[in-house]
Structures are given as C-alpha cells and as structure tokens.
Design a protein around this motif. Structure first.
Motif, PDB file in Angstrom:
ATOM      1  N   LEU A  72       0.825  -1.204   0.000  1.00  0.00           N
ATOM      2  CA  LEU A  72       0.000   0.000   0.000  1.00  0.00           C
ATOM      3  C   LEU A  72       0.862   1.258   0.000  1.00  0.00           C
ATOM      4  O   LEU A  72       0.576   2.226  -0.715  1.00  0.00           O
ATOM      5  CB  LEU A  72      -0.943  -0.016   1.209  1.00  0.00           C
ATOM      6  N   SER A  73       1.951   1.257   0.779  1.00  0.00           N
ATOM      7  CA  SER A  73       2.827   2.432   0.854  1.00  0.00           C
ATOM      8  C   SER A  73       3.609   2.670  -0.440  1.00  0.00           C
ATOM      9  O   SER A  73       4.111   3.769  -0.665  1.00  0.00           O
ATOM     10  CB  SER A  73       3.788   2.302   2.034  1.00  0.00           C
ATOM     11  N   ASP A  74       3.718   1.659  -1.307  1.00  0.00           N
ATOM     12  CA  ASP A  74       4.422   1.809  -2.587  1.00  0.00           C
ATOM     13  C   ASP A  74       3.531   2.422  -3.665  1.00  0.00           C
ATOM     14  O   ASP A  74       4.034   3.010  -4.631  1.00  0.00           O
ATOM     15  CB  ASP A  74       4.902   0.448  -3.110  1.00  0.00           C
ATOM     16  N   LEU A  75       2.223   2.245  -3.551  1.00  0.00           N
ATOM     17  CA  LEU A  75       1.309   2.683  -4.615  1.00  0.00           C
ATOM     18  C   LEU A  75       1.441   4.165  -4.976  1.00  0.00           C
ATOM     19  O   LEU A  75       1.493   4.491  -6.161  1.00  0.00           O
ATOM     20  CB  LEU A  75      -0.139   2.345  -4.261  1.00  0.00           C
ATOM     21  N   PRO A  76       1.512   5.092  -4.010  1.00  0.00           N
ATOM     22  CA  PRO A  76       1.635   6.504  -4.397  1.00  0.00           C
ATOM     23  C   PRO A  76       2.917   6.801  -5.186  1.00  0.00           C
ATOM     24  O   PRO A  76       2.929   7.692  -6.032  1.00  0.00           O
ATOM     25  CB  PRO A  76       1.633   7.261  -3.061  1.00  0.00           C
ATOM     26  N   ARG A  77       3.986   6.043  -4.922  1.00  0.00           N
ATOM     27  CA  ARG A  77       5.256   6.261  -5.622  1.00  0.00           C
ATOM     28  C   ARG A  77       5.282   5.564  -6.980  1.00  0.00           C
ATOM     29  O   ARG A  77       6.158   5.816  -7.784  1.00  0.00           O
ATOM     30  CB  ARG A  77       6.411   5.763  -4.753  1.00  0.00           C
ATOM     31  N   ARG A  78       4.349   4.614  -7.193  1.00  0.00           N
ATOM     32  CA  ARG A  78       4.225   3.876  -8.459  1.00  0.00           C
ATOM     33  C   ARG A  78       5.506   3.115  -8.815  1.00  0.00           C
ATOM     34  O   ARG A  78       5.864   2.998  -9.985  1.00  0.00           O
ATOM     35  CB  ARG A  78       3.842   4.808  -9.603  1.00  0.00           C
ATOM     36  N   CYS A  79       6.179   2.584  -7.789  1.00  0.00           N
ATOM     37  CA  CYS A  79       7.380   1.797  -8.070  1.00  0.00           C
ATOM     38  C   CYS A  79       7.665   0.827  -6.935  1.00  0.00           C
ATOM     39  O   CYS A  79       7.154   0.969  -5.826  1.00  0.00           O
ATOM     40  CB  CYS A  79       8.583   2.695  -8.317  1.00  0.00           C
ATOM     41  N   THR A  80       8.494  -0.161  -7.255  1.00  0.00           N
ATOM     42  CA  THR A  80       8.936  -1.150  -6.280  1.00  0.00           C
ATOM     43  C   THR A  80      10.334  -1.618  -6.657  1.00  0.00           C
ATOM     44  O   THR A  80      10.679  -1.671  -7.839  1.00  0.00           O
ATOM     45  CB  THR A  80       7.972  -2.350  -6.220  1.00  0.00           C
TER      46      THR A  80
END
Length: 175
Positions: A72-80
């Motif tokens: 969930l915390s990665d979604l705003p950054r749109r990357c992993t």
C-alpha cells in the motif's frame, strides 16, 4: 519434510530448488552454508531481473503481461524494488507466500542471519515487527527502471496499468 498444505508447483517452476515443498524463488539469496533466506532478496539477481525484464520467481524472460507486487505504501510512488512476475509465478507466489497470501499480520520481529556479503533491504528495520501492509498487483505490459532511494526499481509512473487489484485486503487489515 514436505508440507501437505503447500500449493502444487507449476511445471514452469520445476527447474528451481524446493524447501519444505515450496519453490525457492530465483531471487532468494542462499547463505554460505546452503540455507535459503525466504523473504530476502539477492541484490545482484534482483538488479539483473529488473534490468533484463526477468521474472523474480522463475528467472525467465517476461512476456507481454507482467505483474508488479506493491505494498500500500508503494502505490503513491508507483514503483517497487522487487522484480516483476509472470502471471503463473504470481498465482503460485500468492498461494505459497504467507505474507502475500495474507496469512501473516506482522512482519518478522527478528532480523535474518545474513552472510557478510549480504545487505538487508533499506527498510527492513522499519518493518521489523510492524503490522503487515496490504499488497496489490499492478498488471502491466512494461515498466521503466528508475533510481529509488539508492537502488534501482521498476516504475509504472507515466503509464496506465492494465489493472490494479488488491491481493491482500481482508480481515487482517481492517481497522
């Protein structure tokens, strides 16, 4: 001993080692004494997979459909920083991994015993013992490799995903 509740292993993963009836993902590091560190990532293989468009589980080249797993915390950054998976490996991983399958409500409380040549993920101390986050699948045709917090990552910023679906968002994650 093999776990009788372990999911069936797809034929496409038969080339990988198994531990306790579970496939060892291609990016999983192995210590000098031969122990596989489930939940950890081999940095060199991770980078090779991201740059070469290889599946993080089977290590094979990704086709026209690929999936990123994002917290969930990665979604705003749109990357992993995790490599993409092919759809078959995604289905197996969701069934086999207790964190992705929503069967764990917290991250591990103790650090893994790493070899001197291995480094823990940058956010491992922040996650230690913390509540597990919901996971999402982001279905794509491609991604860009970017720099993110000192490491390379797969990004879909600037493109439209085919779909984004919750993978774990159930009773464990309700407030």
């Amino acid at each position: 001993m093999t776990d009788p509740t372990a999911p069936l292993i797809p034929l496409s993963l038969a080339h990988l080692p198994t531990v306790g009836g579970l496939v060892v993902p291609w990016i999983t590091p192995r210590t000098g004494n031969g122990r596989h560190l489930f939940g950890a990532v081999d940095g060199n293989r991770k980078d090779h997979a991201l740059l070469g468009r290889l599946c993080g589980v089977c290590g094979r080249r990704l086709d026209e459909r690929l999936v990123l797993l994002l917290r969930l915390s990665d979604l705003p950054r749109r990357c992993t920083a995790e490599p993409a998976l092919d759809p078959i490996c995604l289905a197996y991983t969701a069934a086999a991994c207790p964190m992705l399958g929503g069967r764990l409500d917290h991250y591990r409380t103790t650090p893994q015993a790493l070899d001197p040549t291995m480094a823990p993920p940058a956010d491992s101390s922040a996650r230690r013992g913390a509540p597990a986050e919901p996971w999402f699948t982001v279905w794509l045709r491609s991604y860009k490799v970017i720099a993110d917090h000192g490491t390379i990552a797969a990004s879909y910023a600037g493109s439209t995903p085919m779909r984004i679906r919750p993978l774990t968002w159930g009773p464990l994650f309700s407030a």
